[in-house]
Scaffold this motif. Structure first.
Motif, short mmCIF file in Angstrom:
data_model
loop_
_atom_site.label_atom_id
_atom_site.label_comp_id
_atom_site.label_asym_id
_atom_site.label_seq_id
_atom_site.Cartn_x
_atom_site.Cartn_y
_atom_site.Cartn_z
N VAL A 1 -2.45 12.36 -6.29
CA VAL A 1 -2.72 12.37 -7.55
C VAL A 1 -1.97 13.41 -8.39
CG1 VAL A 1 -3.24 9.65 -8.43
CG2 VAL A 1 -4.63 11.59 -8.59
N GLN A 2 -2.93 14.42 -7.54
CA GLN A 2 -2.36 16.28 -7.86
C GLN A 2 -0.40 16.42 -7.29
OE1 GLN A 2 -6.16 18.53 -6.37
NE2 GLN A 2 -5.79 16.79 -5.38
N CYS B 1 0.32 10.77 -13.51
CA CYS B 1 1.24 9.70 -13.36
C CYS B 1 1.63 8.73 -14.67
CB CYS B 1 -0.33 8.66 -13.51
SG CYS B 1 -1.46 8.64 -11.51
N LEU B 2 1.25 8.81 -15.54
CA LEU B 2 1.36 8.98 -17.14
C LEU B 2 3.36 9.36 -16.89
CD1 LEU B 2 -0.96 10.04 -19.83
CD2 LEU B 2 -0.84 7.20 -19.44
N LYS B 3 3.18 11.04 -16.78
CA LYS B 3 4.18 11.35 -17.67
C LYS B 3 5.83 10.35 -16.26
CE LYS B 3 6.94 15.53 -15.02
NZ LYS B 3 8.07 15.43 -15.98
N HIS B 4 5.50 9.63 -15.24
CA HIS B 4 6.29 9.47 -13.81
C HIS B 4 6.38 7.60 -14.25
CE1 HIS B 4 7.20 12.57 -12.24
NE2 HIS B 4 6.41 13.03 -11.85
N VAL C 1 3.78 11.18 -6.73
CA VAL C 1 3.36 10.34 -7.54
C VAL C 1 4.95 10.15 -8.20
CG1 VAL C 1 2.95 9.89 -10.31
CG2 VAL C 1 1.11 11.47 -8.81
N GLU C 2 5.94 10.76 -8.20
CA GLU C 2 7.38 10.48 -8.36
C GLU C 2 7.93 9.19 -7.89
OE1 GLU C 2 11.27 12.29 -10.25
OE2 GLU C 2 9.84 13.80 -8.81
N ASN C 3 7.88 10.19 -6.45
CA ASN C 3 8.19 9.32 -5.59
C ASN C 3 6.88 7.87 -5.32
OD1 ASN C 3 9.76 10.71 -4.60
ND2 ASN C 3 8.41 11.41 -2.98
N THR C 4 5.99 7.90 -5.36
CA THR C 4 5.06 6.15 -5.87
C THR C 4 5.58 5.34 -6.20
OG1 THR C 4 3.60 7.84 -4.96
CG2 THR C 4 3.52 5.50 -6.01
N VAL C 5 6.10 5.81 -8.29
CA VAL C 5 6.47 5.01 -8.67
C VAL C 5 7.92 4.32 -8.71
CG1 VAL C 5 7.31 5.38 -11.15
CG2 VAL C 5 5.19 6.23 -10.94
N ALA C 6 8.92 4.99 -7.76
CA ALA C 6 10.07 4.49 -7.44
C ALA C 6 10.04 3.69 -6.48
CB ALA C 6 10.49 6.24 -6.90
N TYR D 1 0.94 -1.50 -0.14
CA TYR D 1 -0.02 -0.08 0.19
C TYR D 1 1.20 0.90 0.13
CZ TYR D 1 -3.12 3.86 1.66
OH TYR D 1 -2.96 5.00 1.79
N LEU D 2 0.48 2.23 -0.81
CA LEU D 2 1.42 3.69 -0.97
C LEU D 2 0.28 4.09 -1.24
CD1 LEU D 2 3.96 2.15 -3.81
CD2 LEU D 2 4.09 2.73 -1.60
#
Length: 250
Positions: free
Chosen positions: A63-64, A121-124, A69-74, A58-59
């Motif tokens: 998303v705003q 989200c798409l960006k990252h 978002v970048e940290n979540t993808v990482a 769970y993270l």
């Protein structure tokens, strides 16, 4: 069938509704799943996956917020090993009034989450997928992205925008190994639908507006999403898959 064995999926808005069902379905078919939600409800989804023998994390993420978002993808990549699938599902639908009666701040909030949120989200997600040379992304659009919906101007406009983002990004990255598509559900029997019904309107009346004469279940929409994420859809790019019980062909 373990369609997604040895793959990692990230699902936003996974605390309830379609997002929770998608996360659990991906896990049931072998994926490691990052369950992403702005609320602690995401923890319950992750716990349910782990209790069923799957692997989930769970993270919490708004998303705003691009940094979040970048940290979540990482964190997904660092803790689960990769990012092979992303389902950008987080959205809101707060309107039940015609344009002349709503506050313009509603438009700003809907676009901040439903459009800017998917863009971030798409960006990252794409940045990582391009680096690894592969990935599948599904954006949550709506039948409201294909037709007009009375009393929901911001939501309708936001879902049209999601389809535009999907097509533009799909063209840009298809040759680099990243497939990007969208789903367009009709009315789905979820908590968000129940919370946004106009006063005095029963959900069965909403279902009756569809030629199939009922609401969709979250599981039916999840099946379409999982197909787009799978190798079975390997030649599907920039598509808006309609799952609407015939609503938009009337």
């Amino acid at each position: 069938m373990q369609r997604f064995a040895n793959r990692t999926a990230l699902v936003t808005g996974a605390g309830s509704g379609i997002g929770a069902i998608v996360a659990r379905a991906l896990a049931a078919q072998g994926a490691r799943v990052a369950v992403v939600d702005v609320t602690a409800a995401g923890q319950a989804t992750a716990d349910a996956i782990c209790e069923a023998g799957g692997e989930a994390l769970y993270l919490q993420c708004d998303v705003q917020d691009s940094g979040a978002v970048e940290n979540t993808v990482a964190a997904t990549v660092a803790r689960l090993g990769s990012l092979d699938i992303a389902v950008n599902n987080a959205a809101i639908d707060p309107e039940t009034a015609p344009e002349a009666e709503w506050d313009e701040s509603v438009m700003e909030r809907v676009f901040a989450i439903n459009v800017q949120g998917i863009f971030l989200c798409l960006k990252h997600e794409i940045a990582h997928m391009v680096e690894q040379g592969s990935g599948a992304i599904v954006n949550m659009a709506s039948a409201a992205g294909l037709v007009g919906v009375m009393n929901k101007p911001a939501y309708t406009a936001s879902k049209h925008a999601v389809l535009g983002l999907t097509k533009a990004s799909a063209l840009q990255y298809a040759a680099r190994g990243v497939r990007i598509n969208a789903v367009c559900p009709g009315a789905v029997d979820t908590p968000m639908l129940a919370d946004n019904l106009p006063p005095g309107v029963d959900k069965t009346l909403i279902g009756a507006n569809h030629p199939i004469n009922r609401l969709a279940t979250p599981e039916e929409v999840a099946e379409a999403i999982l197909w787009l994420c799978s190798d079975a859809a390997s030649y599907v790019v920039g598509h808006a898959l309609t799952v609407d019980g015939g609503l938009t062909i009337q």
